[in-house]
Design an enzyme around this catalytic site. Structure first.
Site, PDB file in Angstrom:
ATOM      1  N   ASP A   1       0.807  -1.221   0.000  1.00 30.97           N
ATOM      2  CA  ASP A   1       0.000   0.000   0.000  1.00 30.97           C
ATOM      3  C   ASP A   1       0.840   1.271   0.000  1.00 30.97           C
ATOM      4  O   ASP A   1       0.314   2.355  -0.266  1.00 30.97           O
ATOM      5  CB  ASP A   1      -0.926   0.022   1.216  1.00 30.97           C
ATOM      6  CG  ASP A   1      -2.082  -0.963   1.077  1.00 30.97           C
ATOM      7  OD1 ASP A   1      -2.472  -1.260  -0.068  1.00 30.97           O
ATOM      8  OD2 ASP A   1      -2.580  -1.434   2.112  1.00 30.97           O
TER       9      ASP A   1
ATOM     10  N   LYS B   1      -5.585  -1.930  -7.478  1.00 31.12           N
ATOM     11  CA  LYS B   1      -5.950  -1.197  -6.262  1.00 31.12           C
ATOM     12  C   LYS B   1      -7.052  -0.185  -6.607  1.00 31.12           C
ATOM     13  O   LYS B   1      -7.778  -0.357  -7.583  1.00 31.12           O
ATOM     14  CB  LYS B   1      -4.712  -0.517  -5.687  1.00 31.12           C
ATOM     15  CG  LYS B   1      -3.683  -1.486  -5.117  1.00 31.12           C
ATOM     16  CD  LYS B   1      -4.171  -2.114  -3.830  1.00 31.12           C
ATOM     17  CE  LYS B   1      -3.110  -2.911  -3.117  1.00 31.12           C
ATOM     18  NZ  LYS B   1      -3.598  -3.457  -1.830  1.00 31.12           N
TER      19      LYS B   1
ATOM     20  N   ARG C   1      -2.177   1.622  -9.897  1.00 28.71           N
ATOM     21  CA  ARG C   1      -1.186   2.502  -9.282  1.00 28.71           C
ATOM     22  C   ARG C   1       0.157   2.495 -10.004  1.00 28.71           C
ATOM     23  O   ARG C   1       0.923   3.458  -9.895  1.00 28.71           O
ATOM     24  CB  ARG C   1      -1.013   2.144  -7.800  1.00 28.71           C
ATOM     25  CG  ARG C   1      -2.206   2.586  -6.978  1.00 28.71           C
ATOM     26  CD  ARG C   1      -2.113   2.216  -5.518  1.00 28.71           C
ATOM     27  NE  ARG C   1      -3.243   2.784  -4.792  1.00 28.71           N
ATOM     28  CZ  ARG C   1      -3.578   2.443  -3.545  1.00 28.71           C
ATOM     29  NH1 ARG C   1      -2.869   1.512  -2.904  1.00 28.71           N
ATOM     30  NH2 ARG C   1      -4.610   3.008  -2.961  1.00 28.71           N
TER      31      ARG C   1
ATOM     32  N   ARG D   1      -4.113   7.552  -2.198  1.00 29.18           N
ATOM     33  CA  ARG D   1      -2.665   7.413  -2.020  1.00 29.18           C
ATOM     34  C   ARG D   1      -1.893   8.089  -3.151  1.00 29.18           C
ATOM     35  O   ARG D   1      -0.794   8.607  -2.927  1.00 29.18           O
ATOM     36  CB  ARG D   1      -2.287   5.941  -1.896  1.00 29.18           C
ATOM     37  CG  ARG D   1      -2.907   5.270  -0.675  1.00 29.18           C
ATOM     38  CD  ARG D   1      -2.226   3.963  -0.336  1.00 29.18           C
ATOM     39  NE  ARG D   1      -3.003   3.238   0.660  1.00 29.18           N
ATOM     40  CZ  ARG D   1      -2.997   3.512   1.973  1.00 29.18           C
ATOM     41  NH1 ARG D   1      -2.246   4.495   2.429  1.00 29.18           N
ATOM     42  NH2 ARG D   1      -3.734   2.806   2.815  1.00 29.18           N
TER      43      ARG D   1
END
Length: 247
Positions: A129, A156, A160, A202
């Protein structure tokens, strides 16, 4: 429960703190029914995934000196700490203790020079993560950083690998995506630009941290999900010294 590889064990630790011990070994977790759970006072550790953005920020900002207290350092979650140290980050782990069955510590990070590495395969699952933030560290590190074996990043909240590669390249970073990772040639100055976070919290927070080393303003789009993951991120980032505003 059988598992092909070790997974996060927060549930097993919490059950033990409540008086129900799970047996673990040889790829299995066993629990006996009929246990009587007991109430207890639980002090929830600070989340290492949220701390990762500030760990990277302090590591890439010359002259920084940041203390992050009570961070959970569960051994199934410490990949970001291990990888940053392999890259040369100055991170001290102090005052280790147990809270609610979870190991915690105070982390002190000082800014310095990072260098590129081949990220060890055994660390990938422990930092899955945190790779968006680690990609920013790689962009600031001298030399080449290579990640492989992380195809899970493709599925995700966004892809990503591709989204981070597109964003880094928009800033002028040499980032080359692969099916299961990325190659980043770091250490060169990069500029500002406009980033589409694709609604991925993120991604948005990682590029906010990238602003610490950018030669111009970074504008990040589609950031609403940040408040769900990390309420107060902008205020916390400002308190840490980032020049960041919400539009």
């Amino acid at each position: 429960v059988s598992e092909p590889a070790p997974t996060r064990d927060h549930t097993e630790r919490m059950l033990a703190a409540l008086g129900c011990h799970a047996r673990r070994g040889n790829g299995t977790v066993c629990i006996q029914g009929g246990a009587r759970l007991r109430g207890t006072r639980i002090d929830v550790p600070a989340d290492i995934s949220s701390a990762a953005f500030f760990m990277v920020g302090a590591a890439i900002a010359p002259g920084s000196d940041l203390l992050l207290p009570r961070i959970g350092i569960n051994p199934t979650r410490t990949g970001v700490l291990n990888i940053l140290r392999l890259m040369g980050a100055d991170i001290a782990v102090n005052n280790e203790r147990m809270l609610g069955g979870e190991p915690v510590a105070d982390l002190r990070i000082r800014g310095g020079r990072l260098h590129g590495i081949d990220i060890p395969q055994e660390q990938v699952a422990l930092a899955i993560d945190e790779f968006p933030a680690l990609f920013v560290a790689a962009a600031c590190a001298e030399g080449r950083t290579v990640l492989s074996g992380a195809e899970e990043l493709r599925v995700k909240e966004s892809d990503r690998i591709q989204v981070m590669a597109d964003g880094l390249r928009a800033l002028g970073v040499d980032a080359r995506p692969a099916a299961d990772g990325m190659i980043i040639e770091g250490g060169r100055p990069y500029g500002g630009g406009t980033i589409d976070s694709h609604g991925d919290h993120r991604i948005a927070m990682s590029f906010a941290i990238a602003g610490l080393r950018a030669g111009g303003d970074i504008h990040i789009r589609d950031c609403d999900n940040v408040d769900t993951s990390f309420p107060g991120f902008v205020a916390t980032a400002k308190a840490a010294g980032l020049a960041i505003t919400e539009a």
